[in-house]
Motif scaffolding. Structure first.
Motif, short mmCIF file in Angstrom:
data_model
loop_
_atom_site.label_atom_id
_atom_site.label_comp_id
_atom_site.label_asym_id
_atom_site.label_seq_id
_atom_site.Cartn_x
_atom_site.Cartn_y
_atom_site.Cartn_z
N THR A 75 -40.97 17.98 -46.09
CA THR A 75 -40.29 17.72 -47.36
C THR A 75 -40.37 18.93 -48.28
OG1 THR A 75 -40.67 15.34 -47.21
CG2 THR A 75 -40.28 16.24 -49.41
N LYS A 76 -41.56 19.51 -48.36
CA LYS A 76 -41.75 20.69 -49.20
C LYS A 76 -40.85 21.84 -48.74
CE LYS A 76 -45.29 23.90 -50.81
NZ LYS A 76 -46.68 24.29 -50.76
N ILE A 77 -40.78 22.06 -47.44
CA ILE A 77 -39.95 23.13 -46.88
C ILE A 77 -38.47 22.86 -47.17
CG2 ILE A 77 -39.13 24.14 -44.70
CD1 ILE A 77 -42.07 23.74 -43.67
N ASN A 78 -38.04 21.61 -46.97
CA ASN A 78 -36.64 21.26 -47.21
C ASN A 78 -36.25 21.39 -48.68
OD1 ASN A 78 -36.00 20.81 -44.52
ND2 ASN A 78 -36.65 18.67 -44.62
N ILE A 79 -37.16 21.03 -49.57
CA ILE A 79 -36.90 21.18 -51.01
C ILE A 79 -36.80 22.65 -51.37
CG2 ILE A 79 -37.92 20.88 -53.31
CD1 ILE A 79 -38.93 18.13 -52.34
N GLN A 80 -37.68 23.47 -50.79
CA GLN A 80 -37.61 24.91 -51.06
C GLN A 80 -36.31 25.52 -50.56
OE1 GLN A 80 -41.31 26.06 -49.19
NE2 GLN A 80 -42.45 26.02 -51.14
N LYS A 81 -35.87 25.12 -49.37
CA LYS A 81 -34.61 25.62 -48.83
C LYS A 81 -33.44 25.20 -49.72
CE LYS A 81 -35.85 25.69 -43.91
NZ LYS A 81 -35.60 25.04 -42.60
N LEU A 82 -33.44 23.96 -50.17
CA LEU A 82 -32.38 23.47 -51.04
C LEU A 82 -32.40 24.21 -52.38
CD1 LEU A 82 -30.02 21.60 -51.63
CD2 LEU A 82 -31.69 19.85 -52.33
N TYR A 83 -33.58 24.43 -52.90
CA TYR A 83 -33.73 25.16 -54.15
C TYR A 83 -33.11 26.56 -54.03
CZ TYR A 83 -35.92 27.61 -58.06
OH TYR A 83 -36.14 28.35 -59.18
N ILE A 84 -33.36 27.22 -52.92
CA ILE A 84 -32.80 28.56 -52.69
C ILE A 84 -31.27 28.48 -52.63
CG2 ILE A 84 -32.59 30.42 -50.98
CD1 ILE A 84 -35.61 29.90 -50.36
N LYS A 85 -30.73 27.48 -51.93
CA LYS A 85 -29.27 27.32 -51.86
C LYS A 85 -28.67 27.13 -53.25
CE LYS A 85 -28.88 25.26 -47.26
NZ LYS A 85 -28.41 24.11 -46.49
N ILE A 86 -29.30 26.30 -54.04
CA ILE A 86 -28.78 26.02 -55.39
C ILE A 86 -28.89 27.27 -56.26
CG2 ILE A 86 -29.17 24.68 -57.50
CD1 ILE A 86 -29.99 22.32 -55.63
N GLN A 87 -30.01 27.97 -56.16
CA GLN A 87 -30.18 29.21 -56.94
C GLN A 87 -29.13 30.25 -56.56
OE1 GLN A 87 -32.15 27.99 -59.54
NE2 GLN A 87 -32.53 30.17 -59.62
N GLN A 88 -28.85 30.39 -55.27
CA GLN A 88 -27.83 31.33 -54.82
C GLN A 88 -26.46 30.93 -55.37
OE1 GLN A 88 -28.42 31.11 -50.57
NE2 GLN A 88 -29.80 32.88 -50.54
N HIS A 89 -26.20 29.66 -55.37
CA HIS A 89 -24.92 29.17 -55.89
C HIS A 89 -24.80 29.45 -57.39
CE1 HIS A 89 -21.35 26.67 -56.09
NE2 HIS A 89 -21.88 26.04 -57.12
N LEU A 90 -25.89 29.25 -58.10
CA LEU A 90 -25.86 29.45 -59.56
C LEU A 90 -25.93 30.92 -59.96
CD1 LEU A 90 -28.21 26.56 -60.71
CD2 LEU A 90 -25.71 26.66 -60.86
N SER A 91 -26.38 31.77 -59.07
CA SER A 91 -26.55 33.19 -59.42
C SER A 91 -25.29 34.01 -59.12
CB SER A 91 -27.74 33.79 -58.67
OG SER A 91 -27.44 33.88 -57.29
#
Length: 181
Positions: free
Chosen positions: A156-172
């Protein structure tokens, strides 16, 4: 006016257009009938393609008013399509962006948005979050009973981190969608 029963769905027909009270012919024009729920808005719609002189337009609008029809307001077709589940919010926003597009790059980006490009991104995030939630709920509810391992928490922690990175890339993207020229 032309009777709806005389029109074929999604087919342009050249018809005489009459005043509903006086029976005076107002114009000959193309009539297109879009019955719901298979129309853009999901509702019954009709389009008239008539000669564009002010007197013709005024007479047809007056005739339609006698039948209690009304003109669509700016954005109304998109709003109705959204409210009737024909578009999601990102597609509706894409239509607004398409109308406002001033450059070819803006047009292309908005066009992609109208066919669901953002929807697919956001839907993939939603599915990831639902899977994370389901795994956590299973861990909470059944960990002791069914020997659910603590790997669930690490995954779960790994999947949340991966999703966080995807969202950050999208927002950046530096708001490129708003500054395309």
């Amino acid at each position: 006016m032309t009777k709806i029963s005389e029109l074929k769905p999604r087919m342009a027909l050249l018809k005489k257009i009459y005043d509903p009270e006086t029976k005076e012919m107002l114009d000959r024009g193309l009539c297109l009938w879009f019955p719901g729920p298979n129309s853009f808005t999901g509702e019954d719609c009709i389009e008239f393609h008539v000669h564009g002189g002010p007197a013709v337009i005024t007479s047809i609008l007056n005739a339609l008013a006698k039948l209690h029809f009304q003109l669509a307001l700016p954005g109304e077709f998109t709003r109705r399509a959204f409210l009737n589940g024909k578009l999601d919010l990102t597609e509706a926003e894409g239509i607004g962006d398409l109308i406002e597009a001033e450059t070819e790059k803006q047009r292309k980006q908005a066009s992609n948005q109208t066919i669901g490009s953002l929807y697919h991104i956001y839907e993939s995030w939603r599915i990831i979050l639902l899977n994370i939630l389901a795994n956590l709920e299973a861990y909470i509810d059944f960990a002791e009973e069914h020997n659910v391992t603590s790997n669930v928490l690490e995954d779960t922690k790994i999947n949340i981190q991966k999703l966080y990175i995807k969202i950050q890339q999208h927002l950046s993207d530096e708001r490129k969608g708003e500054i395309f020229t």
